[in-house]
Scaffold this active site. Structure first.
Site, PDB file in Angstrom:
ATOM      1  N   LYS A 143       0.860  -1.179   0.000  1.00  0.00           N
ATOM      2  CA  LYS A 143       0.000   0.000   0.000  1.00  0.00           C
ATOM      3  C   LYS A 143       0.897   1.229   0.000  1.00  0.00           C
ATOM      4  CE  LYS A 143      -4.552   0.813   0.361  1.00  0.00           C
ATOM      5  NZ  LYS A 143      -5.633   0.004  -0.227  1.00  0.00           N
ATOM      6  N   VAL A 161     -21.154   7.162   1.400  1.00  0.00           N
ATOM      7  CA  VAL A 161     -21.822   6.831   0.135  1.00  0.00           C
ATOM      8  C   VAL A 161     -21.113   7.526  -1.022  1.00  0.00           C
ATOM      9  CG1 VAL A 161     -24.073   6.207   1.059  1.00  0.00           C
ATOM     10  CG2 VAL A 161     -23.563   8.624   0.662  1.00  0.00           C
ATOM     11  N   HIS A 169     -22.075   4.421  -2.866  1.00  0.00           N
ATOM     12  CA  HIS A 169     -23.260   4.708  -3.677  1.00  0.00           C
ATOM     13  C   HIS A 169     -23.596   3.550  -4.608  1.00  0.00           C
ATOM     14  CE1 HIS A 169     -20.624   5.918  -7.091  1.00  0.00           C
ATOM     15  NE2 HIS A 169     -21.701   5.836  -7.841  1.00  0.00           N
TER      16      HIS A 169
END
Length: 363
Positions: free
Chosen positions: A88, A189, A194
């Protein structure tokens, strides 16, 4: 600076959260780039993991985030059945303020200098367009646009994989893999959340949402007036009748403050590193809350970007992401058989796969 270095070295060499093969500090004064690339394991192959661009409170916090996230990627890639290790990167700074094409190109040169030991992709604060820029300096950038030979937005399959994990969790708890009639709370979201809301609504779930960005909430409720929005995470986790809690923002969502008041029966979300500290998974189990390990259910995105290394095929990726349903059920079964929380069962399986790969290399 000495304090930070001592803390990082202690984490790397003397704690269970360490064990990393390589940590690279990257700086380009001309562009303002300050980045950390952490390679946790290459036992199963090159270390694949996204680049997070975030305004950390301190450099030490940034390094620790890179260490934690890269370790999680080793386990995620192992459980996803990919021939890849875990890594990462974090870029330190507010992307809305300091992100430039020149900075991303400089970052790409650092990735290239690792010779393929680390393969990058998108994460919080970085997007497909950013990976297109990074890829101009390195062949080891995935999550690029279709126009540039990439897979596009990996949030699509990340959300799909979380949905499969939720279905498996529902199967385990209620004996039915549908979310129809279940109340699901989604925190965050944005990029992934979403898409997850869309899957939930299509399956007949009742959805409650919150996000620190009001525009993200508004986008959902404008399109789906039946979705309920609440003020903040604290309000959401206390929602009466909540069946499933889906943390889809930053990590540490399951902590000493949230777990005691959580009303949901299941936790299954897209956020990385949801368990704030060791022992939280046992607290969840003691309260009768089923936890679907984050790095298992959110692996759809890494499945998608990893496929770019072989010539991207969305249908092939979706088939593999669908298997998250079976993997999640396997973890729950292992947890029950071993008498341990699902997070510990998942860790055992991943560690066994990495250990076997290391043994095969040295045999």
């Amino acid at each position: 600076m000495t304090e930070m270095t001592d803390g990082v070295l202690h984490t790397l060499f003397r704690t269970e959260q360490g064990g990393h093969e390589q940590v690279v500090l990257c700086q380009d004064r001309a562009t303002g780039l300050k980045a950390v690339i952490a390679i946790h394991s290459t036992a199963l192959g090159p270390a694949l993991g996204g680049t997070r661009f975030h305004a950390y409170a301190s450099d030490e916090e940034a390094v620790r985030d890179a260490l934690n996230l890269s370790r999680g990627m080793s386990y995620k890639n192992a459980m996803a059945g990919l021939g890849l290790g875990g890594g990462k990167a974090v870029i330190i700074g507010d992307p809305d303020v300091i992100k430039t094409e020149e900075l991303l190109l400089a970052y790409g040169r650092f990735v290239e200098s690792l010779g393929g030991r680390y393969v990058t992709a998108c994460d919080v604060g970085t997007f497909v367009a950013d990976m297109d820029v990074v890829a101009r300096e390195t062949r080891w950038a995935t999550g690029r646009s279709p126009e540039n030979g990439g897979a596009g937005d990996s949030s699509v399959l990340t959300a799909y994989g979380v949905f499969q994990g939720m279905r498996a969790s529902a199967q385990h708890v209620w004996g039915d893999p549908t979310l129809r009639g279940r109340k699901v709370g989604v925190v965050g979201v944005g990029k992934v959340g979403h898409y997850l809301v869309e899957h939930l609504l299509e399956d007949g779930a009742e959805v409650v949402i919150t996000d620190v960005r009001q525009e993200s909430v508004q986008r959902i409720v404008d399109k789906h007036p039946q979705v309920t929005a609440v003020a903040d995470t604290d309000a959401l986790i206390r929602t009466e009748g909540l069946d499933i809690y889906a943390p889809c923002a930053l990590g540490g969502a399951l902590n000493d403050d949230s777990v005691p008041v959580l009303t949901a029966r299941i936790v299954c979300g897209a956020a990385n590193n949801q368990l704030a500290h060791p022992g939280i998974e046992k607290d969840l189990e003691d309260r009768g809350i089923l936890y679907a390990p984050d790095y298992v259910v959110n692996a759809g995105g890494v499945i998608q970007v990893a496929d770019e290394l072989h010539g991207f095929d969305f249908d092939r990726c979706k088939i593999q992401a669908t298997k998250i349903f079976d993997t999640t059920l396997e973890i729950f079964a292992r947890a029950k058989a071993d008498g341990i929380p699902p997070a510990a069962a998942s860790d055992r399986i991943a560690e066994q796969r990495m250990a076997e790969a290391r043994s095969a290399r040295t045999a």
